[in-house]
Design a protein around this motif. Structure first.
Motif, PDB file in Angstrom:
ATOM      1  N   THR A  15      -4.795  33.436  14.715  1.00  0.00           N
ATOM      2  CA  THR A  15      -5.564  32.357  14.095  1.00  0.00           C
ATOM      3  C   THR A  15      -6.189  31.461  15.157  1.00  0.00           C
ATOM      4  O   THR A  15      -7.372  31.109  15.089  1.00  0.00           O
ATOM      5  N   ALA A  18      -8.995  33.288  17.139  1.00  0.00           N
ATOM      6  CA  ALA A  18     -10.223  33.380  16.347  1.00  0.00           C
ATOM      7  C   ALA A  18     -10.934  32.034  16.287  1.00  0.00           C
ATOM      8  O   ALA A  18     -12.170  31.969  16.354  1.00  0.00           O
ATOM      9  N   THR A  19     -10.164  30.953  16.192  1.00  0.00           N
ATOM     10  CA  THR A  19     -10.762  29.619  16.107  1.00  0.00           C
ATOM     11  C   THR A  19     -11.415  29.220  17.419  1.00  0.00           C
ATOM     12  O   THR A  19     -12.568  28.756  17.439  1.00  0.00           O
ATOM     13  N   ILE A  81     -14.528  36.938  14.495  1.00  0.00           N
ATOM     14  CA  ILE A  81     -14.935  35.894  15.440  1.00  0.00           C
ATOM     15  C   ILE A  81     -16.450  35.737  15.434  1.00  0.00           C
ATOM     16  O   ILE A  81     -16.979  34.613  15.406  1.00  0.00           O
ATOM     17  N   LEU A  84     -17.561  34.114  12.047  1.00  0.00           N
ATOM     18  CA  LEU A  84     -17.215  32.693  12.064  1.00  0.00           C
ATOM     19  C   LEU A  84     -18.175  31.915  12.960  1.00  0.00           C
ATOM     20  O   LEU A  84     -18.658  30.836  12.595  1.00  0.00           O
ATOM     21  N   THR A 149      -9.788  30.384   8.721  1.00  0.00           N
ATOM     22  CA  THR A 149      -9.419  31.683   9.299  1.00  0.00           C
ATOM     23  C   THR A 149      -8.642  32.589   8.340  1.00  0.00           C
ATOM     24  O   THR A 149      -8.680  33.808   8.516  1.00  0.00           O
ATOM     25  N   LEU A 152     -10.161  35.813   7.109  1.00  0.00           N
ATOM     26  CA  LEU A 152     -10.219  37.016   7.934  1.00  0.00           C
ATOM     27  C   LEU A 152      -9.300  38.110   7.401  1.00  0.00           C
ATOM     28  O   LEU A 152      -9.460  39.283   7.752  1.00  0.00           O
ATOM     29  N   GLU A 159      -3.908  37.464  10.490  1.00  0.00           N
ATOM     30  CA  GLU A 159      -3.692  36.089  10.957  1.00  0.00           C
ATOM     31  C   GLU A 159      -2.461  35.517  10.250  1.00  0.00           C
ATOM     32  O   GLU A 159      -1.736  36.248   9.576  1.00  0.00           O
TER      33      GLU A 159
END
Length: 205
Positions: A15, A18-19, A81, A84, A149, A152, A159
């Protein structure tokens, strides 16, 4: 719930990754889009605005599923990713635009009076002030991305919420596991939110 915690923290790493990478993509791409939107020719501005409006007007979930269907040979996390980043870039481009517009007109005139090149004007004068103006908004969008997230999971990215759902299904403890995941989200996002508020007040003075 001690048994679930290591699994959730493993998901939290995904998580967080990805953020962080997603907001970096969004920050850079959003700036590029904002600058392209100020191009002197409509051959550039019209397509850029059309794509931006399309991305902004369609749900993130649909974009994730669509990208996963088209780019099915790419790692799901990489797709997540990228999606987002692109999704939030469409919003950050407006934030950058507002930050650039907030730079006093006299700054542009002074650069022209000093015969600075356009590139030097942007790099040395305009962008440093614009980015300073939009830092709190960048942080707030980063928090929003962090909380989105879990989407996803629809493209098989494991995640934290996906890990919580899997553990809950295996041990029949959905409420406890999802509560723990929610607390981890809270502990991670709330201090960041407070920091962004403090930064916003500081930059406002």
């Amino acid at each position: 719930m001690r048994q679930a915690l290591p699994l959730l923290l493993t998901g939290f790493e995904t998580t967080l990754l990805a953020t962080v990478l997603g907001i970096l993509v969004a920050a850079v791409l959003g700036l590029v889009v904002a600058m392209l939107g100020r191009a002197p020719t409509r051959l550039v501005t019209i397509p850029v605005r059309a794509v931006t409006e399309f991305v902004r007007s369609t749900p993130l979930l649909v974009q994730l599923v669509g990208a996963y269907a088209v780019f099915n040979t790419v790692r799901p996390l990489t797709i997540g990713i990228a999606v987002l980043g692109i999704h939030y870039a469409s919003y950050l481009s407006e934030v950058y635009r507002a930050g650039i517009d907030a730079v006093p007109r006299g700054q542009w005139e002074a650069c022209r009076a000093l015969s600075l090149s356009p590139r030097r004007t942007w790099q040395a004068v305009i962008l440093p002030q614009a980015v300073r103006n939009v830092l709190p908004a960048l942080g707030n969008y980063g928090i929003s991305m962090f909380k989105e997230t879990p989407f996803l999971a629809v493209i098989t990215v494991t995640e934290m919420v996906a890990q919580a759902r899997e553990y809950g299904a295996n041990h029949f403890v959905y409420a406890e596991t999802f509560t723990l995941a929610g607390l981890i989200f809270l502990v991670a996002s709330y201090p960041t939110s407070l920091l962004m508020r403090k930064l916003e007040k500081r930059l406002g003075h």
